[in-house]
Each structure stands twice: as structure tokens, then as C-alpha cells.
Motif scaffolding. Structure first.
Motif, PDB file in Angstrom:
ATOM      1  N   ARG A 125       2.056   1.843  -3.531  1.00 12.63           N
ATOM      2  CA  ARG A 125       0.990   2.318  -4.428  1.00 12.63           C
ATOM      3  C   ARG A 125       0.638   3.774  -4.145  1.00 12.63           C
ATOM      4  O   ARG A 125       0.473   4.584  -5.066  1.00 12.63           O
ATOM      5  CB  ARG A 125      -0.243   1.437  -4.289  1.00 12.63           C
ATOM      6  N   ARG A 126       0.502   4.107  -2.852  1.00  9.02           N
ATOM      7  CA  ARG A 126       0.129   5.485  -2.517  1.00  9.02           C
ATOM      8  C   ARG A 126       1.225   6.464  -2.902  1.00  9.02           C
ATOM      9  O   ARG A 126       0.948   7.588  -3.339  1.00  9.02           O
ATOM     10  CB  ARG A 126      -0.189   5.583  -1.019  1.00  9.02           C
ATOM     11  N   THR A 127       2.477   6.057  -2.737  1.00  5.86           N
ATOM     12  CA  THR A 127       3.589   6.933  -3.104  1.00  5.86           C
ATOM     13  C   THR A 127       3.615   7.179  -4.608  1.00  5.86           C
ATOM     14  O   THR A 127       3.787   8.319  -5.068  1.00  5.86           O
ATOM     15  CB  THR A 127       4.919   6.321  -2.643  1.00  5.86           C
TER      16      THR A 127
ATOM     17  N   ASP B 273      -8.805   5.633  -2.362  1.00  7.98           N
ATOM     18  CA  ASP B 273      -8.682   6.634  -1.294  1.00  7.98           C
ATOM     19  C   ASP B 273      -9.897   6.630  -0.379  1.00  7.98           C
ATOM     20  O   ASP B 273      -9.766   6.807   0.836  1.00  7.98           O
ATOM     21  CB  ASP B 273      -8.528   8.025  -1.906  1.00  7.98           C
TER      22      ASP B 273
ATOM     23  N   SER C 236      -5.022  13.040   4.101  1.00  8.85           N
ATOM     24  CA  SER C 236      -5.252  13.685   2.816  1.00  8.85           C
ATOM     25  C   SER C 236      -6.313  14.779   2.930  1.00  8.85           C
ATOM     26  O   SER C 236      -7.425  14.544   3.414  1.00  8.85           O
ATOM     27  CB  SER C 236      -5.699  12.637   1.782  1.00  8.85           C
TER      28      SER C 236
ATOM     29  N   ARG D 299       1.094   6.945  -6.664  1.00  2.14           N
ATOM     30  CA  ARG D 299      -0.066   7.748  -7.051  1.00  2.14           C
ATOM     31  C   ARG D 299       0.118   9.210  -6.654  1.00  2.14           C
ATOM     32  O   ARG D 299      -0.336  10.117  -7.351  1.00  2.14           O
ATOM     33  CB  ARG D 299      -1.331   7.174  -6.414  1.00  2.14           C
ATOM     34  N   ALA D 300       0.818   9.460  -5.526  1.00  2.00           N
ATOM     35  CA  ALA D 300       1.059  10.838  -5.108  1.00  2.00           C
ATOM     36  C   ALA D 300       1.966  11.565  -6.088  1.00  2.00           C
ATOM     37  O   ALA D 300       1.930  12.801  -6.190  1.00  2.00           O
ATOM     38  CB  ALA D 300       1.680  10.866  -3.710  1.00  2.00           C
TER      39      ALA D 300
ATOM     40  N   SER E  46      -5.166   8.207   7.231  1.00  2.41           N
ATOM     41  CA  SER E  46      -5.069   9.146   6.110  1.00  2.41           C
ATOM     42  C   SER E  46      -5.043  10.587   6.624  1.00  2.41           C
ATOM     43  O   SER E  46      -5.799  10.955   7.524  1.00  2.41           O
ATOM     44  CB  SER E  46      -6.258   8.961   5.163  1.00  2.41           C
TER      45      SER E  46
ATOM     46  N   GLY F  41      -4.112   0.479  -0.767  1.00  2.00           N
ATOM     47  CA  GLY F  41      -3.697   1.660  -1.491  1.00  2.00           C
ATOM     48  C   GLY F  41      -4.269   1.822  -2.880  1.00  2.00           C
ATOM     49  O   GLY F  41      -3.926   2.775  -3.580  1.00  2.00           O
TER      50      GLY F  41
ATOM     51  N   ALA G 265       0.833  -1.208   0.000  1.00  2.00           N
ATOM     52  CA  ALA G 265       0.000   0.000   0.000  1.00  2.00           C
ATOM     53  C   ALA G 265       0.864   1.252   0.000  1.00  2.00           C
ATOM     54  O   ALA G 265       0.542   2.235  -0.682  1.00  2.00           O
ATOM     55  CB  ALA G 265      -0.919  -0.008   1.221  1.00  2.00           C
TER      56      ALA G 265
END
Length: 309
Positions: A83-85, A143, A264, A87-88, A262, A140, A80
Motif C-alpha cells: 500500500r505504501r509503495t 500516514d 517521511s 501510494r508513493a 517512518s 499502510g 502495508a
């Protein structure tokens, strides 16, 4: 420190799930001898026996069962994070929303319109998934998600209630129950009901596994089964299907969910907008009931997001 490498954990999970070194080695794309050595090195490092190799089959020891559970969670968290990194770092950021087709209680158009009107918010990417929405938040891939209680696993997630619904039974228009004003669960005792992936209420029906909404409605139309669903399904029925209220079925709760850690700004804005839109659509009596459930006082909104384990 007892630092473990993700490679060690991946090796162990493969063996623990296969309970066979040869199959695990094939799954990992490696030879069996180095895999066996790696597991023994892991056992020596931890000072415990993870696998019982005696007898005709490999089995997990109690420490092995603990490591399997923790290793799966650790590997999922590492995946995760990656994946989040990634996507960021996208040049075209998106807020990924996972939902079940038709599972928004007719709230989503209003939520999406209000979110799109908010300044500085990225576009929403919709991902329709019938049974993996909570997992998508944890690993991830998403959201935020729209989930349904009490049937789905909210562990590791923060949630806010949006809509509480009664349930109806969906049947073909020519079905014996189709003309009834209402039915009870006892009236469904001799009917075939679908099996739901990862259902938490312990119920185990003997019908086909419900894989997606289209498949479920097709099976109902073919008289292979009937299904008890939230009443908002009325707006998505085929012409050859109808629904009847089930007066003693447990109520379902549509929630907006997101990873509990999160931070965000986009996720926070989406949750705030979703709860506001739901409050406007909700009947007054239901709004008060949900407010009491969230805050313990009449008429109040949620003081902070909740995490359900």
C-alpha cells in the motif's frame, strides 16, 4: 534459511482462524486436499506440528499459536509495504490523516492551517474512523493519526502527546444526572455504558458496541446508554444532550501517532506542527506537566519521538 512464502502463511492463518479445513478452503477459494497438503508441507519445513488434528476438532498446538501471531504480523507488514509503495507512486501525493470525528480536541483546524502554509507539503486527506485508526497506520492506509490514551494500542507506533483532558459523562438533558455540577464513577454504577472496540483497560461494559460517533450520540439521546468521554466533546454535542464532569475518571491523552519506522519528511513536518500548535493552545500548567512527562525536566520539549509498545 527458514524462508516462508506469504502464500504458505495465508493458508495457515485461514486454517488457524477457522479451525476447520473445509471452511478454510472455501474462504481461500480452493479445494481442501491441496490445502491439507500445503499445511503438512509447512509443518515438515518447520519441523513442528502446528495443528492437532486428533479428536473431533482441529486445534492449535503451542508452535501453531506462535506462528499464527507471527504470520498475521508478517502478512500485515507485506500488505502495508504494498500500500505504501503504491501510494508513493501516486501523481497526486497526499498525507493521509486518520481521526475519530470530533476527536481532535479542537486542535485540528490550527494544525491543518499551519501545515498547509508550510512550503512543499502535500494536501492532507482526512479519513474518519471510529475504531481502526491505529490499524490503519500499521497496514499502510494512513500516514498519521490522532489517537487517545490510555485506551488505544500504540504498539509499533511512535507518538507525541498533544492534549491531556478530564472526562465528562454525556447524558440526555432530562437525565437524572443532567443538573449535577459534578459526578463520580460510583454515580454511574447503575447506568448502561457502551462497549468500546479494542479497549485496553480491561473494562467490559454491557451496553451496545460503539461503532461511530453519530450512532453513540443517537443511542444516548434515546436513553439506551450514557458515555464517559473527553471534555472536548462539549463542542460537538447535539442540543438534546449535555455533559457533566466526572471528577474521578482517568484523564485521557490525545496523541499524534505514526509508524515507528517512518522516515517521511511530510510526516515529520506534520508531527512538529501538531505539537507546536498543541503547545500554543495548552494551558501553561498542562504544558509544563506534559513537558516533564516527555523529557523528565521542567519546561523542555521532547528530545525525540517516542515508541510505545
Amino acid at each position: 534459511m527458514d524462508m516462508l512464502e506469504t502464500r504458505q502463511l495465508a493458508y495457515f492463518v485461514a486454517v488457524a482462524e477457522e479451525l476447520h479445513f473445509g471452511r478454510a478452503a472455501q474462504r481461500l477459494g480452493m479445494a481442501q486436499p491441496p490445502l491439507s497438503r500445503a499445511i503438512r508441507q509447512l509443518e515438515r519445513h518447520l519441523g513442528v506440528t502446528l495443528l492437532d488434528r486428533g479428536g473431533r476438532a482441529v486445534t492449535l498446538t503451542p508452535p501453531g499459536e506462535v506462528l499464527l501471531r507471527e504470520a498475521r504480523a508478517a502478512l500485515a507488514a507485506v500488505g502495508a509495504a504494498g500500500r505504501r509503495t503504491r501510494r508513493a507512486g501516486r501523481t497526486d501525493p497526499r498525507l493521509v490523516l486518520a481521526m475519530k470525528p470530533g476527536g481532535d480536541g479542537a486542535l485540528l483546524p490550527g494544525i491543518l492551517a499551519a501545515y498547509a502554509a508550510a512550503p512543499g507539503m502535500p494536501p492532507v486527506e482526512l479519513v474518519c474512523n471510529f475504531s481502526e485508526r491505529a490499524a490503519m497506520l500499521r497496514d499502510g492506509r494512513a500516514d498519521v493519526a490522532l489517537l487517545h490514551g490510555p485506551y488505544e494500542d500504540f504498539s509499533g507506533l511512535a507518538v507525541e502527546d498533544l492534549l491531556v483532558e478530564d472526562q465528562v459523562v454525556v447524558v440526555p438533558r432530562w437525565h437524572r444526572l443532567a443538573g449535577h455540577a459534578k459526578v463520580t464513577m460510583a454515580d454511574l454504577a447503575d447506568e448502561t455504558l457502551p462497549r468500546w472496540p479494542r479497549r485496553l483497560d480491561g473494562r467490559s461494559d454491557d451496553g451496545p458496541v460503539a461503532q461511530d460517533a453519530g450512532q453513540l450520540m443517537q443511542l444516548i439521546a434515546l436513553d439506551r446508554l450514557i458515555a464517559v468521554l473527553p471534555e472536548s466533546v462539549r463542542g460537538h454535542l447535539r442540543e438534546d444532550l449535555t455533559c457533566v464532569p466526572v471528577v474521578d475518571a482517568p484523564r485521557t491523552t490525545l496523541v499524534v501517532a505514526w509508524p515507528e519506522h517512518s522516515r517521511s519528511r511530510e510526516v515529520a513536518a506534520f508531527v512538529q506542527i501538531a505539537t507546536a500548535v498543541a503547545a500554543e493552545r495548552r494551558p501553561t500548567s498542562q504544558a509544563v506537566a506534559v513537558g516533564v512527562a516527555l523529557t523528565g525536566r521542567d519546561g523542555g520539549g521532547p528530545e525525540r519521538p517516542r515508541s510505545r509498545r
